[in-house]
Scaffold this motif. Structure first.
Motif, PDB file in Angstrom:
ATOM      1  N   ASP A 160       0.800  -1.224   0.000  1.00 15.31           N
ATOM      2  CA  ASP A 160       0.000   0.000   0.000  1.00 15.31           C
ATOM      3  C   ASP A 160       0.837   1.279   0.000  1.00 15.31           C
ATOM      4  O   ASP A 160       0.293   2.368  -0.171  1.00 15.31           O
ATOM      5  CB  ASP A 160      -0.909   0.031   1.234  1.00 15.31           C
ATOM      6  CG  ASP A 160      -1.913  -1.106   1.242  1.00 15.31           C
ATOM      7  OD1 ASP A 160      -2.312  -1.550   0.149  1.00 15.31           O
ATOM      8  OD2 ASP A 160      -2.298  -1.544   2.348  1.00 15.31           O
ATOM      9  N   ARG A 161       2.139   1.160   0.196  1.00 15.42           N
ATOM     10  CA  ARG A 161       2.985   2.338   0.377  1.00 15.42           C
ATOM     11  C   ARG A 161       3.002   3.262  -0.838  1.00 15.42           C
ATOM     12  O   ARG A 161       2.867   4.471  -0.694  1.00 15.42           O
ATOM     13  CB  ARG A 161       4.405   1.932   0.747  1.00 15.42           C
ATOM     14  CG  ARG A 161       4.477   1.360   2.134  1.00 15.42           C
ATOM     15  CD  ARG A 161       5.868   0.929   2.486  1.00 15.42           C
ATOM     16  NE  ARG A 161       5.847   0.233   3.768  1.00 15.42           N
ATOM     17  CZ  ARG A 161       6.842  -0.464   4.237  1.00 15.42           C
ATOM     18  NH1 ARG A 161       7.975  -0.554   3.561  1.00 15.42           N
ATOM     19  NH2 ARG A 161       6.733  -1.065   5.403  1.00 15.42           N
ATOM     20  N   ASN A 162       3.178   2.702  -2.037  1.00  9.92           N
ATOM     21  CA  ASN A 162       3.241   3.556  -3.227  1.00  9.92           C
ATOM     22  C   ASN A 162       1.945   4.326  -3.425  1.00  9.92           C
ATOM     23  O   ASN A 162       1.966   5.518  -3.738  1.00  9.92           O
ATOM     24  CB  ASN A 162       3.568   2.735  -4.469  1.00  9.92           C
ATOM     25  CG  ASN A 162       5.011   2.267  -4.486  1.00  9.92           C
ATOM     26  OD1 ASN A 162       5.843   2.746  -3.715  1.00  9.92           O
ATOM     27  ND2 ASN A 162       5.309   1.322  -5.354  1.00  9.92           N
ATOM     28  N   GLY A 163       0.835   3.649  -3.250  1.00 10.97           N
ATOM     29  CA  GLY A 163      -0.454   4.317  -3.396  1.00 10.97           C
ATOM     30  C   GLY A 163      -0.657   5.400  -2.360  1.00 10.97           C
ATOM     31  O   GLY A 163      -1.213   6.465  -2.652  1.00 10.97           O
ATOM     32  N   TYR A 164      -0.181   5.157  -1.150  1.00 12.70           N
ATOM     33  CA  TYR A 164      -0.289   6.153  -0.087  1.00 12.70           C
ATOM     34  C   TYR A 164       0.537   7.390  -0.432  1.00 12.70           C
ATOM     35  O   TYR A 164       0.057   8.515  -0.316  1.00 12.70           O
ATOM     36  CB  TYR A 164       0.175   5.536   1.234  1.00 12.70           C
ATOM     37  CG  TYR A 164       0.076   6.488   2.399  1.00 12.70           C
ATOM     38  CD1 TYR A 164      -1.152   6.794   2.965  1.00 12.70           C
ATOM     39  CD2 TYR A 164       1.209   7.096   2.915  1.00 12.70           C
ATOM     40  CE1 TYR A 164      -1.252   7.675   4.030  1.00 12.70           C
ATOM     41  CE2 TYR A 164       1.120   7.979   3.982  1.00 12.70           C
ATOM     42  CZ  TYR A 164      -0.111   8.263   4.528  1.00 12.70           C
ATOM     43  OH  TYR A 164      -0.206   9.141   5.566  1.00 12.70           O
ATOM     44  N   HIS A 165       1.776   7.186  -0.877  1.00 17.34           N
ATOM     45  CA  HIS A 165       2.615   8.314  -1.281  1.00 17.34           C
ATOM     46  C   HIS A 165       1.937   9.113  -2.400  1.00 17.34           C
ATOM     47  O   HIS A 165       1.891  10.344  -2.360  1.00 17.34           O
ATOM     48  CB  HIS A 165       3.982   7.829  -1.772  1.00 17.34           C
ATOM     49  CG  HIS A 165       4.907   7.411  -0.683  1.00 17.34           C
ATOM     50  ND1 HIS A 165       5.493   8.305   0.175  1.00 17.34           N
ATOM     51  CD2 HIS A 165       5.357   6.185  -0.324  1.00 17.34           C
ATOM     52  CE1 HIS A 165       6.270   7.651   1.017  1.00 17.34           C
ATOM     53  NE2 HIS A 165       6.199   6.361   0.743  1.00 17.34           N
ATOM     54  N   TYR A 166       1.421   8.391  -3.387  1.00 20.36           N
ATOM     55  CA  TYR A 166       0.768   9.052  -4.519  1.00 20.36           C
ATOM     56  C   TYR A 166      -0.439   9.858  -4.050  1.00 20.36           C
ATOM     57  O   TYR A 166      -0.623  11.007  -4.463  1.00 20.36           O
ATOM     58  CB  TYR A 166       0.352   8.007  -5.559  1.00 20.36           C
ATOM     59  CG  TYR A 166      -0.213   8.614  -6.814  1.00 20.36           C
ATOM     60  CD1 TYR A 166       0.621   9.194  -7.753  1.00 20.36           C
ATOM     61  CD2 TYR A 166      -1.577   8.601  -7.055  1.00 20.36           C
ATOM     62  CE1 TYR A 166       0.108   9.753  -8.910  1.00 20.36           C
ATOM     63  CE2 TYR A 166      -2.102   9.155  -8.207  1.00 20.36           C
ATOM     64  CZ  TYR A 166      -1.251   9.733  -9.139  1.00 20.36           C
ATOM     65  OH  TYR A 166      -1.776  10.297 -10.274  1.00 20.36           O
ATOM     66  N   GLN A 167      -1.248   9.283  -3.170  1.00 24.15           N
ATOM     67  CA  GLN A 167      -2.437   9.975  -2.665  1.00 24.15           C
ATOM     68  C   GLN A 167      -2.046  11.257  -1.932  1.00 24.15           C
ATOM     69  O   GLN A 167      -2.665  12.305  -2.135  1.00 24.15           O
ATOM     70  CB  GLN A 167      -3.230   9.058  -1.742  1.00 24.15           C
ATOM     71  CG  GLN A 167      -4.431   9.750  -1.129  1.00 24.15           C
ATOM     72  CD  GLN A 167      -5.065   8.954   0.006  1.00 24.15           C
ATOM     73  OE1 GLN A 167      -4.503   7.990   0.502  1.00 24.15           O
ATOM     74  NE2 GLN A 167      -6.240   9.386   0.414  1.00 24.15           N
ATOM     75  N   VAL A 168      -1.028  11.190  -1.078  1.00 23.88           N
ATOM     76  CA  VAL A 168      -0.582  12.377  -0.344  1.00 23.88           C
ATOM     77  C   VAL A 168      -0.124  13.454  -1.324  1.00 23.88           C
ATOM     78  O   VAL A 168      -0.480  14.622  -1.196  1.00 23.88           O
ATOM     79  CB  VAL A 168       0.538  12.026   0.661  1.00 23.88           C
ATOM     80  CG1 VAL A 168       1.198  13.280   1.208  1.00 23.88           C
ATOM     81  CG2 VAL A 168      -0.015  11.185   1.796  1.00 23.88           C
ATOM     82  N   GLY A 169       0.663  13.054  -2.316  1.00 22.37           N
ATOM     83  CA  GLY A 169       1.126  14.017  -3.318  1.00 22.37           C
ATOM     84  C   GLY A 169      -0.013  14.661  -4.081  1.00 22.37           C
ATOM     85  O   GLY A 169      -0.012  15.865  -4.327  1.00 22.37           O
TER      86      GLY A 169
END
Length: 123
Positions: free
Chosen positions: A62-71
């Motif tokens: 889930d980490r990549n999606g979380y980073h993308y969402q925050v950005g």
């Protein structure tokens, strides 16, 4: 996902959005529990191991999606200034891959990287 800490401006921008409205309170709780320190510019982890442990709570898948969402949340904020552009694009770049499907989004990300590079070169 912001390194050793997070500054107040970033917390303020993210807190404008419903999914992050409790962020400041959660950071304050982490301070009370001894995991973070409140410093004049924001919050920082008390130790790298604490930061690593906190990051490990996010499942790896889930980490990549979380980073993308925050950005992307930062991108939609009207209060993101030049000081946050590099953080915003770094978060988006961490999440690029499966999260970015359309050519329009890829072009937007390329333009943001160009802007962030120009800002970095100016400073």
């Amino acid at each position: 996902c912001f390194g050793s800490g997070v500054d107040n401006l970033l917390v303020g921008c993210l807190s404008e959005f419903e999914e992050y409205s409790s962020l400041r309170g959660e950071l304050d709780q982490a301070v009370e529990e001894g995991f973070m320190e409140k410093v004049c510019e924001g919050y920082k982890f008390v130790h790298d191991r604490v930061k690593e442990a906190a990051y490990s709570l996010i499942e790896e898948k889930d980490r990549n999606g979380y980073h993308y969402q925050v950005g992307m949340v930062l991108l939609s904020s009207p209060n993101v200034d030049d000081s946050l552009v590099s953080i915003m694009i770094d978060q988006i770049n961490h999440g690029v891959g499966e999260s970015v499907q359309s050519e329009k989004d890829r072009i937007l990300i390329a333009e943001l990287n160009y802007k962030a590079g120009g800002t970095a070169m100016a400073h």
